[in-house]
Scaffold this active site. Structure first.
Site, PDB file in Angstrom:
ATOM      1  N   HIS A 186       0.795  -1.234   0.000  1.00 15.99           N
ATOM      2  CA  HIS A 186       0.000   0.000   0.000  1.00 15.99           C
ATOM      3  C   HIS A 186       0.826   1.282   0.000  1.00 15.99           C
ATOM      4  CE1 HIS A 186       0.959   0.069   4.279  1.00 15.99           C
ATOM      5  NE2 HIS A 186       0.656   1.352   4.247  1.00 15.99           N
TER       6      HIS A 186
HETATM    7  C1  UD1 Z   1      -2.188   5.648   5.294  1.00 15.18           C
HETATM    8  C2  UD1 Z   1      -0.917   6.197   5.920  1.00 15.18           C
HETATM    9  C3  UD1 Z   1       0.124   5.105   6.015  1.00 15.18           C
HETATM   10  C4  UD1 Z   1      -0.431   3.870   6.715  1.00 15.18           C
HETATM   11  C5  UD1 Z   1      -1.700   3.433   5.996  1.00 15.18           C
HETATM   12  C6  UD1 Z   1      -2.334   2.228   6.638  1.00 15.18           C
HETATM   13  C7  UD1 Z   1      -0.505   8.576   5.478  1.00 15.18           C
HETATM   14  C8  UD1 Z   1       0.330   9.540   4.726  1.00 15.18           C
HETATM   15  N1  UD1 Z   1      -0.344   7.270   5.129  1.00 15.18           N
HETATM   16  O1  UD1 Z   1      -1.868   5.274   3.944  1.00 15.18           O
HETATM   17  O2  UD1 Z   1       1.218   5.579   6.767  1.00 15.18           O
HETATM   18  O3  UD1 Z   1       0.529   2.836   6.667  1.00 15.18           O
HETATM   19  O4  UD1 Z   1      -2.632   4.532   6.018  1.00 15.18           O
HETATM   20  O5  UD1 Z   1      -3.282   1.669   5.782  1.00 15.18           O
HETATM   21  O6  UD1 Z   1      -1.244   8.964   6.338  1.00 15.18           O
HETATM   22  N2  UD1 Z   1      -8.802   4.744   0.319  1.00 15.18           N
HETATM   23  C9  UD1 Z   1     -10.037   4.162   0.180  1.00 15.18           C
HETATM   24  N3  UD1 Z   1     -10.757   3.915   1.325  1.00 15.18           N
HETATM   25  C10 UD1 Z   1     -10.308   4.231   2.552  1.00 15.18           C
HETATM   26  C11 UD1 Z   1      -9.058   4.861   2.663  1.00 15.18           C
HETATM   27  C12 UD1 Z   1      -8.317   5.087   1.540  1.00 15.18           C
HETATM   28  O7  UD1 Z   1     -10.489   3.847  -0.912  1.00 15.18           O
HETATM   29  O8  UD1 Z   1     -11.013   3.955   3.529  1.00 15.18           O
HETATM   30  C13 UD1 Z   1      -7.997   4.980  -0.897  1.00 15.18           C
HETATM   31  C14 UD1 Z   1      -8.235   6.304  -1.548  1.00 15.18           C
HETATM   32  O9  UD1 Z   1      -8.114   6.133  -2.918  1.00 15.18           O
HETATM   33  C15 UD1 Z   1      -7.101   7.153  -1.038  1.00 15.18           C
HETATM   34  C16 UD1 Z   1      -5.979   6.125  -0.954  1.00 15.18           C
HETATM   35  O10 UD1 Z   1      -6.639   4.926  -0.570  1.00 15.18           O
HETATM   36  O11 UD1 Z   1      -6.808   8.205  -1.884  1.00 15.18           O
HETATM   37  C17 UD1 Z   1      -4.916   6.457   0.028  1.00 15.18           C
HETATM   38  O12 UD1 Z   1      -5.464   6.621   1.347  1.00 15.18           O
HETATM   39  P1  UD1 Z   1      -4.690   7.494   2.436  1.00 15.18           P
HETATM   40  O13 UD1 Z   1      -5.449   7.523   3.676  1.00 15.18           O
HETATM   41  O14 UD1 Z   1      -4.314   8.805   1.849  1.00 15.18           O
HETATM   42  O15 UD1 Z   1      -3.322   6.728   2.651  1.00 15.18           O
HETATM   43  P2  UD1 Z   1      -3.033   5.171   2.877  1.00 15.18           P
HETATM   44  O16 UD1 Z   1      -2.406   4.646   1.656  1.00 15.18           O
HETATM   45  O17 UD1 Z   1      -4.191   4.423   3.396  1.00 15.18           O
END
Ligand code: UD1
Length: 369
Positions: free
Chosen positions: A203
């Site tokens: 991820h």
């Molecule tokens: C975040 C943390 C990372 C942690 C991870 C655990 C930051 C910068 N990164 O990364 O350190 O290891 O969480 O999982 O805070 N999305 C969904 N549904 C959700 C959440 C996210 O579809 O419930 C998708 C969206 O497209 C979003 C992407 O995932 O744009 C990234 O989500 P984001 O919360 O920005 O970062 P993570 O990759 O989850």
């Protein structure tokens, strides 16, 4: 004592579960969920499985570029802090939710407590590294999982308010591992048999947002999935969206499923021959469960897992991943890792130690209200 806990992403729910329980025995906790993770499989399932109390406030920030996401959280958390005037603010790990909670507390002069302080990858442009460095700098209490983490802080001149308490994730893991019943049925739902598969998770932005790295990982998993043993890949929604967007097809031997709840994930990890991951949490969980790990990064915040022999860094290079999996699988089968200590992150009971440390802080700086 009144403590506001700010969380928002999957690993923070896991870390907060044991601490919240310990904290609420004698104190008031106000739980703020930023809404960084909002899919039921990324959030609700953890609250239900780990019996985390429902959030008092949910900010619904959702996904957005880092600045916008962190800014929205900052505004929301600040409003809660102005309303509730807690004695301390508690944040976990290194996500944008961590940084937003830290900034809001620091700007209002409320003592900040950081659980999982002092970890460093040394990669300054990694979003999590930015969040960690700033949060540690703002914290009145840096609660570290290991002596090495405290050493990292000392190297940056942070010596006051630093304590090594161990790792609260170990508390969460031990409890989950003891609760899992019907492990073979949990594995059977994915067509798996203990010891005869690998589990993979991906991820990190550095892997998902770089097509060359992500494609190399997919090819490597295909190679081990067809030649070694099948790979189960519980997929983070960001990875799923990016692969779908580029219409990348999965090779044979790789079975993709939705992100798993905590109990299923622990069961699947415990039964795996090898874990292949870019998650920090999974590297440690594999170590504690005695599952050899191949990490899809060039560095790790958990170097003790590597120096002990339980983890190997393979980056996102196809051949390195394949070689890493073969090597770790052979070590595991030969039992060569048995007897190698897995105690770098302390013993159970970190959650209670966190609460004691916050209590001592509140005695030292009595409530302003
Ligand atoms: C975040 C943390 C990372 C942690 C991870 C655990 C930051 C910068 N990164 O990364 O350190 O290891 O969480 O999982 O805070 N999305 C969904 N549904 C959700 C959440 C996210 O579809 O419930 C998708 C969206 O497209 C979003 C992407 O995932 O744009 C990234 O989500 P984001 O919360 O920005 O970062 P993570 O990759 O989850």
């Amino acid at each position: 004592m009144k403590v506001v806990t700010v969380l928002g992403a999957r690993p923070q729910f896991i870390k907060a579960a044991p601490v919240s329980r310990a904290l609420r025995q004698q104190h008031t906790e106000i739980l703020v969920h930023t809404g960084q993770h909002y899919d039921p499989l990324m959030s609700d399932v953890f609250f239900a499985e780990l019996a985390i109390p429902a959030p008092d406030d949910t900010l619904h920030v959702g996904s957005a570029p880092h600045g916008a996401q962190t800014g929205r959280m900052l505004e929301g958390v600040e409003a809660v802090l102005l309303r509730d005037r807690p004695d301390a603010v508690l944040v976990y790990g290194d996500t944008n939710s961590t940084l937003a909670g830290a900034l809001a507390a620091a700007k209002l002069g409320i003592p900040l407590v950081h659980v999982e302080a002092g970890l460093r990858s040394g990669v300054r442009d990694m979003p999590e590294e930015i969040n960690r460095v700033l949060t540690d700098r703002l914290s009145m209490l840096c609660l570290c999982p290991s002596a090495a983490a405290a050493g990292n802080l000392a190297a940056e001149g942070i010596r006051d308010g630093v304590m090594v308490v161990g790792d609260v994730m170990l508390d969460a893991l031990l409890e989950a591992a003891a609760r899992i019943e019907g492990e073979s049925q949990r594995l059977a739902q994915f067509g798996l048999e203990s010891g005869r598969y690998m589990v993979a998770t991906v991820h990190r932005a550095a892997n998902t947002d770089d097509p060359d790295r992500l494609d190399a990982i997919v090819r490597a998993l295909g190679a081990v999935g067809t030649r070694e043993c099948p790979v189960l890949w519980p997929m983070h929604p960001r990875t799923a969206a990016l692969l779908e967007h580029r219409a990348v097809s999965m090779p044979q031997g790789v079975r993709v499923v939705h992100a798993l709840g905590y109990l299923d994930m622990v069961a699947v990890l415990r039964g795996a021959a090898v874990a292949v991951t870019d998650s920090g949490g999974l590297q440690k969980e594999a170590y504690w469960l005695g599952v050899p790990c191949v990490t899809l990064r060039d560095e790790t915040e958990w170097p003790e897992t590597v120096t002990s022999g339980w983890n190997v860094l393979a980056g996102a290079v196809e051949q390195s991943i394949v070689d890493g999996v073969r090597g770790m699988s052979a070590l595991g089968k030969a039992g060569r890792l048995h007897g190698v200590a897995r105690d770098a992150y302390g013993t159970a009971g970190a959650a209670e130690r966190v609460v004691k440390a916050i209590e001592a802080l509140s005695i030292a700086s009595p409530s302003r209200t």
